[in-house]
Scaffold this active site. Structure first.
Site, PDB file in Angstrom:
ATOM      1  N   VAL A   1      -1.025   1.583  -3.368  1.00  0.00           N
ATOM      2  CA  VAL A   1      -1.742   0.694  -2.447  1.00  0.00           C
ATOM      3  C   VAL A   1      -1.925   1.398  -1.109  1.00  0.00           C
ATOM      4  CG1 VAL A   1      -1.746  -1.556  -1.330  1.00  0.00           C
ATOM      5  CG2 VAL A   1      -0.725  -1.297  -3.609  1.00  0.00           C
ATOM      6  N   LYS A   2      -3.194   1.438  -0.677  1.00  0.00           N
ATOM      7  CA  LYS A   2      -3.503   2.102   0.596  1.00  0.00           C
ATOM      8  C   LYS A   2      -3.545   1.043   1.701  1.00  0.00           C
ATOM      9  CE  LYS A   2      -6.598   5.939   1.612  1.00  0.00           C
ATOM     10  NZ  LYS A   2      -7.930   6.471   1.308  1.00  0.00           N
ATOM     11  N   ILE A   3      -2.690   1.242   2.697  1.00  0.00           N
ATOM     12  CA  ILE A   3      -2.526   0.263   3.788  1.00  0.00           C
ATOM     13  C   ILE A   3      -2.838   0.960   5.108  1.00  0.00           C
ATOM     14  CG2 ILE A   3      -0.783  -1.123   5.026  1.00  0.00           C
ATOM     15  CD1 ILE A   3      -0.952  -2.362   2.371  1.00  0.00           C
TER      16      ILE A   3
END
Ligand code: E4P
Length: 221
Positions: free
Chosen positions: A86-88
């Site tokens: 997951v890219k945050i």
């Protein structure tokens, strides 16, 4: 150093995978838009297709900018495939989300890193990757490569396991410099990976070898 490809283009991902040097894929909302993938279901389906082509991690970015929204999206994204990371974004709620997801065993790539302090914060929160954007720093007359060097030093000082994923790579020299400065991963456009192949002396040398071989076959010497 691992090679990731920075695109949502399935043909390019396949070409890099077939080359045998691909370790993963990064995407972002702009790259998905460039491929004309619209609507949540289509976007999720596209991530699934990417995961089927590559054997490595695939970064999928959240759109929400608040904690609850990011966590909800992250929970849905990781259900698409076990290799989704997951890219945050590096914002306050993003840091909280990284800590929460790390505690749940979910891998996070913290994106939009432009300073060593941001990288340190993301690593402290438990990010699996930090993504410093080299090219965009170069664009504003700041040496992006110095940031890689700085983050490497800090992570080594404290033995952070967080991987430095050099992003916004624009040309093959960026890739070589990333390797020199100890980035763990470089995520690159296909054109930059293929540009590593090129050297005029290789072409000239190969042409000469083949010409000599062909001439000797005709003359027998
Ligand atoms: C990183 O994960 C980003 O997708 C990307 O590298 C940004 O690159 P750009 O500056 O070329 O848009």
């Amino acid at each position: 150093m691992k090679f990731f490809i920075d695109t949502a283009n399935l043909a390019q991902i396949k070409e890099a995978q077939d080359l045998g040097v691909l370790d993963g894929v990064t995407t972002n909302p702009s790259l998905m838009a460039k491929e004309g993938v619209v609507g949540k279901e289509n976007i999720y389906e596209h991530y699934r297709k990417i995961c089927e082509i590559t054997t490595g991690d695939v970064s999928a970015e959240v759109i929400s900018t608040d904690f609850d929204g990011m966590i909800k999206e992250a929970d849905a994204l990781v259900k698409i495939h076990p290799r989704i990371v997951v890219k945050i974004p590096m914002i306050k709620d993003g840091v909280k989300a990284i800590k929460h997801l790390h505690d749940k065993g979910i891998k996070v790539n913290c994106t939009l890193i432009f300073s060593a302090g941001q990288a340190l914060l993301a690593a402290k929160a438990g990010a699996a990757y930090v993504s410093p954007f080299i090219g965009r720093l170069d664009d504003i007359s700041t040496d992006g490569m110095e940031l890689i060097e700085q983050i490497r030093l800090i992570f080594d000082n404290y033995n952070f396991q967080c991987e430095i994923l050099a992003a916004s790579i624009r040309h093959p020299v960026h890739i070589v410099k990333c390797a020199e400065y100890g980035a763990d991963v470089a995520t690159c456009p296909l054109s930059s990976i293929l540009a590593l192949l090129k050297h005029p002396l290789t072409d000239i040398g190969l042409e000469k070898f083949l010409a000599d071989y062909n001439a000797s076959q005709k003359t027998g010497k």
